[in-house]
Design a protein around this motif. Structure first.
Motif, PDB file in Angstrom:
ATOM      1  N   ARG A 238      42.993  49.117  30.950  1.00 47.40           N
ATOM      2  CA  ARG A 238      43.231  51.226  30.452  1.00 47.40           C
ATOM      3  C   ARG A 238      44.414  50.643  30.523  1.00 47.40           C
ATOM      4  N   VAL A 239      45.196  49.801  31.853  1.00 50.74           N
ATOM      5  CA  VAL A 239      46.528  51.035  32.292  1.00 50.74           C
ATOM      6  C   VAL A 239      47.189  50.189  31.466  1.00 50.74           C
TER       7      VAL A 239
ATOM      8  N   ALA B 168      55.556  50.635  38.955  1.00 55.00           N
ATOM      9  CA  ALA B 168      55.563  48.990  39.046  1.00 55.00           C
ATOM     10  C   ALA B 168      53.954  48.260  39.911  1.00 55.00           C
ATOM     11  N   PRO B 169      54.828  48.900  41.175  1.00 56.01           N
ATOM     12  CA  PRO B 169      53.579  48.759  42.389  1.00 56.01           C
ATOM     13  C   PRO B 169      51.890  49.056  41.880  1.00 56.01           C
ATOM     14  N   PHE B 170      51.701  50.592  42.230  1.00 58.68           N
ATOM     15  CA  PHE B 170      51.447  51.557  42.109  1.00 58.68           C
ATOM     16  C   PHE B 170      50.181  50.645  40.511  1.00 58.68           C
ATOM     17  N   ALA B 171      51.090  50.186  39.379  1.00 52.10           N
ATOM     18  CA  ALA B 171      50.620  49.874  38.266  1.00 52.10           C
ATOM     19  C   ALA B 171      49.624  49.001  38.890  1.00 52.10           C
ATOM     20  N   ALA B 172      50.673  47.670  39.096  1.00 50.44           N
ATOM     21  CA  ALA B 172      49.652  46.836  39.794  1.00 50.44           C
ATOM     22  C   ALA B 172      48.170  47.160  40.271  1.00 50.44           C
ATOM     23  N   ALA B 173      48.987  47.798  41.115  1.00 54.57           N
ATOM     24  CA  ALA B 173      47.108  48.035  41.756  1.00 54.57           C
ATOM     25  C   ALA B 173      46.419  48.857  41.285  1.00 54.57           C
ATOM     26  N   LEU B 174      46.859  49.650  40.364  1.00 55.77           N
ATOM     27  CA  LEU B 174      45.817  50.154  39.257  1.00 55.77           C
ATOM     28  C   LEU B 174      45.415  49.519  38.496  1.00 55.77           C
ATOM     29  N   MET B 175      45.383  48.127  38.302  1.00 55.81           N
ATOM     30  CA  MET B 175      45.550  47.184  37.237  1.00 55.81           C
ATOM     31  C   MET B 175      44.199  46.467  37.881  1.00 55.81           C
TER      32      MET B 175
ATOM     33  N   VAL C 182      58.902  57.515  29.363  1.00 53.73           N
ATOM     34  CA  VAL C 182      59.185  55.946  28.862  1.00 53.73           C
ATOM     35  C   VAL C 182      59.439  55.495  30.311  1.00 53.73           C
ATOM     36  N   GLY C 183      60.022  55.649  31.478  1.00 53.62           N
ATOM     37  CA  GLY C 183      60.131  55.250  32.993  1.00 53.62           C
ATOM     38  C   GLY C 183      58.731  55.158  32.608  1.00 53.62           C
ATOM     39  N   LEU C 184      57.940  56.436  33.135  1.00 50.35           N
ATOM     40  CA  LEU C 184      56.379  55.360  33.567  1.00 50.35           C
ATOM     41  C   LEU C 184      55.397  54.650  33.151  1.00 50.35           C
ATOM     42  N   GLY C 185      55.675  54.416  31.267  1.00 51.72           N
ATOM     43  CA  GLY C 185      55.175  53.597  30.566  1.00 51.72           C
ATOM     44  C   GLY C 185      55.737  51.938  31.045  1.00 51.72           C
ATOM     45  N   THR C 186      56.532  52.524  30.477  1.00 52.39           N
ATOM     46  CA  THR C 186      57.349  51.058  30.779  1.00 52.39           C
ATOM     47  C   THR C 186      56.872  50.165  31.898  1.00 52.39           C
ATOM     48  N   GLY C 187      57.470  51.425  33.310  1.00 50.36           N
ATOM     49  CA  GLY C 187      57.232  50.690  34.001  1.00 50.36           C
ATOM     50  C   GLY C 187      55.492  50.261  34.320  1.00 50.36           C
ATOM     51  N   SER C 188      54.315  50.805  33.296  1.00 50.59           N
ATOM     52  CA  SER C 188      52.824  50.017  33.954  1.00 50.59           C
ATOM     53  C   SER C 188      53.434  48.898  33.429  1.00 50.59           C
ATOM     54  N   MET C 189      53.699  48.411  32.605  1.00 52.45           N
ATOM     55  CA  MET C 189      54.183  46.859  31.790  1.00 52.45           C
ATOM     56  C   MET C 189      55.799  46.858  32.532  1.00 52.45           C
ATOM     57  N   ALA C 190      55.578  46.745  33.483  1.00 50.52           N
ATOM     58  CA  ALA C 190      56.952  45.804  33.995  1.00 50.52           C
ATOM     59  C   ALA C 190      56.212  44.622  34.745  1.00 50.52           C
TER      60      ALA C 190
END
Length: 433
Positions: free
Chosen positions: A78-79, A64-71, A111-119
């Motif tokens: 894209r994310v 989640a925190p890395f996905a927020a930074a990637l966004m 699935v953990g990585l994918g759903t974590g990116s939309m947490a």
């Protein structure tokens, strides 16, 4: 002649985000439905299957925190599109697995990585960019998207598993995730300033501050700053208990626990879906309350009420749906993720523009707690033959989380300072820009 009032694009973005969250919730609703079918087919211990759930929950939080930074770096669209594709791949590939490590790789890692990116850090990012007024309410509605996914998918998945086997359920989830990708790519916009508009409820267009450097550096930097503050640790500890007592324990083990008492799996899945229904109501109401009352007091009340409900749960299980169990489902459902809107609001209050990324780390603690509870409850069940001890420990921990939340009242407003956004003049816009 008066001009018609045009819908602010913030509401369209929120609607698309809601649909994406519902799609992501589909596969996250399946662990409790698939535990016994996988155990029956492969003869894997419940603790082994629970380990895959734990990996899923842990990566769901750590991403989640890395996905927020990637966004912030590459854009929400894209994310989220990549994340949905990863969820579809992970759930679809499970139909070919023959060993437990493949379950961990597909169900746990992909699935953990994918759903974590939309947490929930995704929720914090969307509401932080697009809303000033109604921010708490929209946070509640988007958070309820996960519950809506559970509500939509759980009974369907349980029926599919019963009629056609667990593989059909995995394929349905994979297809549902893929169907959301085109919608996200077309309509999920980045910033209101890109359309020459202020956020909803604001009067000035705010030019976004696009961070320099890599996403990992931004995520770790936000953690380093936040970890120096007392509020971060209080929020993280409370949210870890929140994860342990929801996703980790009830979300994963409620159906197997009910099955232990003779309740049919489809009936138990229906009860868990009912939890999701009342969670929608409770979370939206929590968002409305967060706009009006001190979120610290709300968190204290939510955790205390949850603790009481979990302490009485072991005595409510039966082979049929008793009125007392329905009362628990309604009461517990209203409190399921009602903790999210006040927690998001507090991260924004304490940590400013880093609030979404810091909330990602707080959410990582949530999922760490969920992972520990998922595998811990499985071990308790394997060793003792019952989940009773797990329910009682969870109830006591929830009361402790209420105390931690009220300790936040001693200190307020510790905001991490960042460069102020730049206001620019509005320009004409089109949603097709």
């Amino acid at each position: 002649m008066s001009r018609p009032v045009r819908l602010h694009p913030a509401w369209i973005v929120a609607a698309v985000a809601f649909v994406a969250l519902v799609g992501a919730a589909g596969f996250r609703a399946t662990p409790s439905v698939l535990l016994h079918p996988l155990h029956a087919e492969f003869r894997w211990p419940l603790a082994t299957i629970s380990a895959a759930v734990s990996v899923n929950l842990l990566l769901y939080g750590l991403t989640a925190p890395f996905a927020a930074a990637l966004m912030d770096r590459f854009g929400i669209r894209r994310v989220v599109a990549a994340a949905l594709t990863m969820v579809a791949a992970g759930s679809g590939l499970t139909v070919f697995m023959t060993a437990s490590w493949q379950l961990i790789a597909c169900w746990g890692v992909l699935v953990g990585l994918g759903t974590g990116s939309m947490a929930l850090a995704f929720v914090a990012t969307v509401t932080g960019r697009w809303f000033v007024h109604r921010r708490g309410l929209v946070t509640g509605v988007l958070t309820a998207g996960g519950a809506a996914g559970q509500l939509v998918f759980l009974p369907l998945l349980a029926m599919l598993v019963g009629a056609y086997g667990w593989r059909s359920a995995a394929l349905v989830v994979a297809g549902a995730a893929l169907l959301v990708v085109p919608l996200v790519w077309r309509l999920l916009r980045e910033y209101p300033a890109d359309l020459g508009l202020p956020p909803y409820g604001a009067s000035e267009v705010v030019e976004p501050v696009r961070p320099a450097g890599g996403a990992a550096a931004r995520a770790l930097g936000a953690l380093t700053q936040a970890a120096r503050t007392r509020p971060f640790w209080l929020l993280a500890a409370g949210f870890a208990i929140c994860g342990a007592t929801t996703n980790g324990l009830v979300g994963t083990h409620f159906i197997p626990a009910a099955h232990d008492h003779g309740m049919p799996q489809t009936t138990a899945a229906g009860l868990l879906a009912l939890v999701g229904l009342f969670d929608i109501v409770g979370t939206i109401a929590s968002g409305w309350l967060t706009d009006r009352y001190d979120p610290r007091l709300l968190l204290g009340a939510y955790y205390a009420l949850r603790g009481g409900s979990l302490l009485v749960l072991p005595g409510l299980f039966a082979a049929t749906t008793e009125p007392s169990m329905l009362v628990f489902v309604i009461f517990y459902g209203l409190d399921w993720v009602a903790t999210v809107p006040p927690t998001v609001a507090l991260c924004r209050e304490y940590f400013g523009l880093s609030g979404a990324v810091v909330f990602g780390w707080v959410f990582a603690a949530h999922q760490f707690g969920a992972a520990v509870a998922a595998i811990g409850a499985g071990l308790v069940r394997d060793e003792l033959g019952t989940y009773t001890l797990a329910w009682h420990v969870a109830g006591a921990l929830s009361v402790g989380a209420a105390v931690l939340s009220l300790m936040l009242l001693r200190r307020r407003g510790a905001v991490l300072m960042e460069p102020a956004p730049v206001a620019v003049a509005p320009k004409a816009w089109s949603y097709r820009d």
